[in-house]
Write a protein that holds these residues in place. Sequence first.
Motif, PDB file in Angstrom:
ATOM      1  N   ALA A  54       0.828  -1.208   0.000  1.00 20.25           N
ATOM      2  CA  ALA A  54       0.000   0.000   0.000  1.00 20.25           C
ATOM      3  C   ALA A  54       0.860   1.255   0.000  1.00 20.25           C
ATOM      4  O   ALA A  54       0.567   2.236  -0.694  1.00 20.25           O
ATOM      5  CB  ALA A  54      -0.930  -0.007   1.214  1.00 20.25           C
ATOM      6  N   ARG A  55       1.952   1.226   0.744  1.00 19.56           N
ATOM      7  CA  ARG A  55       2.855   2.385   0.776  1.00 19.56           C
ATOM      8  C   ARG A  55       3.554   2.570  -0.565  1.00 19.56           C
ATOM      9  O   ARG A  55       3.724   3.699  -1.038  1.00 19.56           O
ATOM     10  CB  ARG A  55       3.894   2.201   1.894  1.00 19.56           C
ATOM     11  N   ARG A  56       3.951   1.471  -1.203  1.00 17.55           N
ATOM     12  CA  ARG A  56       4.614   1.579  -2.504  1.00 17.55           C
ATOM     13  C   ARG A  56       3.682   2.184  -3.554  1.00 17.55           C
ATOM     14  O   ARG A  56       4.137   2.896  -4.453  1.00 17.55           O
ATOM     15  CB  ARG A  56       5.086   0.188  -2.965  1.00 17.55           C
TER      16      ARG A  56
ATOM     17  N   THR B 107      10.393   0.862  -7.405  1.00 17.84           N
ATOM     18  CA  THR B 107      10.096  -0.560  -7.263  1.00 17.84           C
ATOM     19  C   THR B 107       9.997  -1.252  -8.620  1.00 17.84           C
ATOM     20  O   THR B 107      10.552  -2.331  -8.831  1.00 17.84           O
ATOM     21  CB  THR B 107       8.789  -0.752  -6.478  1.00 17.84           C
ATOM     22  N   VAL B 108       9.288  -0.620  -9.546  1.00 13.59           N
ATOM     23  CA  VAL B 108       9.131  -1.200 -10.880  1.00 13.59           C
ATOM     24  C   VAL B 108      10.474  -1.256 -11.607  1.00 13.59           C
ATOM     25  O   VAL B 108      10.798  -2.239 -12.283  1.00 13.59           O
ATOM     26  CB  VAL B 108       8.080  -0.418 -11.686  1.00 13.59           C
TER      27      VAL B 108
ATOM     28  N   LEU C 219       2.196  -4.845 -11.361  1.00 21.06           N
ATOM     29  CA  LEU C 219       1.418  -4.947 -10.127  1.00 21.06           C
ATOM     30  C   LEU C 219       2.008  -6.013  -9.206  1.00 21.06           C
ATOM     31  O   LEU C 219       2.056  -5.827  -7.979  1.00 21.06           O
ATOM     32  CB  LEU C 219      -0.043  -5.263 -10.446  1.00 21.06           C
ATOM     33  N   ASP C 220       2.448  -7.118  -9.781  1.00 23.42           N
ATOM     34  CA  ASP C 220       3.093  -8.161  -8.974  1.00 23.42           C
ATOM     35  C   ASP C 220       4.348  -7.615  -8.294  1.00 23.42           C
ATOM     36  O   ASP C 220       4.614  -7.918  -7.121  1.00 23.42           O
ATOM     37  CB  ASP C 220       3.459  -9.361  -9.847  1.00 23.42           C
ATOM     38  N   ALA C 221       5.124  -6.818  -9.018  1.00 23.73           N
ATOM     39  CA  ALA C 221       6.340  -6.246  -8.433  1.00 23.73           C
ATOM     40  C   ALA C 221       6.016  -5.328  -7.272  1.00 23.73           C
ATOM     41  O   ALA C 221       6.761  -5.264  -6.274  1.00 23.73           O
ATOM     42  CB  ALA C 221       7.123  -5.487  -9.508  1.00 23.73           C
ATOM     43  N   LEU C 222       4.894  -4.619  -7.364  1.00 19.75           N
ATOM     44  CA  LEU C 222       4.484  -3.703  -6.294  1.00 19.75           C
ATOM     45  C   LEU C 222       3.847  -4.434  -5.123  1.00 19.75           C
ATOM     46  O   LEU C 222       3.697  -3.870  -4.043  1.00 19.75           O
ATOM     47  CB  LEU C 222       3.516  -2.657  -6.839  1.00 19.75           C
ATOM     48  N   GLY C 223       3.451  -5.694  -5.342  1.00 14.44           N
ATOM     49  CA  GLY C 223       2.809  -6.466  -4.283  1.00 14.44           C
ATOM     50  C   GLY C 223       1.311  -6.287  -4.212  1.00 14.44           C
ATOM     51  O   GLY C 223       0.686  -6.595  -3.196  1.00 14.44           O
TER      52      GLY C 223
END
Length: 395
Positions: free
Chosen positions: A97-99, A109-110, A239-243
């Motif tokens: 959520a923070r990312r 992150t990406v 989206l997977d990378a961001l969790g």
Amino acid sequence: MRLYLTALNPTDAVLDGFLPAASRLGLPVTVLTDQPENWPPHVPVQRCAVRDPAAVVAATTAGERPAALLSNSDHLQAVTALAAHCIGLPGKDPEAARRCKDKALTRQTVAAAGLDTVLSVIIGPGDDPGRTASRLPYPVVVKPRAGVASEDAYLVGDADELVARITEIRRRRPDPALVVEEYLAGELRTYDTLGDSTNIVPVGGWRTGLGPPPTFTEQTLEWAPPAADPAAEQVRAQLDALGVSFGASHTEYVVQDDGRVRLIEVNYRLIGDRMDLILAELLDIPIFEYVIRLHLGEPLTALAVPDPGSVPRHALVEYVCADRSGTLVAAPGAVDDHRDGVRLHCRPLSRPGSSIHRTGTNRDYLAVLHAIGPGPAAVRDTLNAFRADLRWEIS
């Protein structure tokens, strides 16, 4: 057992979506908010410092036992996720959520996952924007690092304009950090999902039309459900990378001429500005109930989520935007109509007598119009005729 919702100001998503959905599920609700005086009298609210996870934990454990804790606010996703984690309730990963909320962290992150790199720099409250401005390739976009609703987001053409925009923003917001990043050209789309931490599935997608630059006001959204194509695969990978894997998420992205998907932002909640209610109508599913049931711990497999590409209906949404500041002296109320197999709706977002301060953002919306029917041409033509019969006047 009680459902707790964290919120700031009242929204249609809560008033017209989550509260009726909870009632249908037989769940009593308490809205935790730091602005209880702004909510309608019939809403069960409790004052809470909702930006403080410890305060949210205390509020949800002091009274009736919580069945679920969730939020549809951009500002409160990380706090609410952390509070849910602390009391052992299903919820989002607080770090994910923070990312998503931190636009600079989203980019980092990406990029770290090797999926895409967007030139992005942070300008803090005390930084001299001139030092950065002279080194950037233009055009660029400047926006708050944790902004929402396209507020204070501008397309900038050169270094002098960037310094002027940052100075202007600083007069309104002296403290928040800003992000300056490369402008991502391409067709703007959305990718909307539901997830249960094990899997996520798409529930919709829209092609977005923007107003004129330098701002980024969404003026139209046309149904364009995601297909099983390379673009959708790229979105899912990011989206997977961001969790992103739990509850609702709304992603905005562009597809460039070479087929690359470039994220604009990820809002870890339902699509907003009444689009969530329109999506529920278009898909003919109780999407707010589905979000609550996920937060109750039910799996995706328990929900009858349709393949959005198989929905035999089309939809078009138009926002009526203020073209100047002033007082709204004339506007239609809520209108529902049915013409030639097309359902038509107008929902006012501002009422006659309201003071209008034009901002160049989604805050300028006077009303939302939408049409749902059998095909694109019929929907477009019918909505155009519907809008021609309605009038808004600002003096």
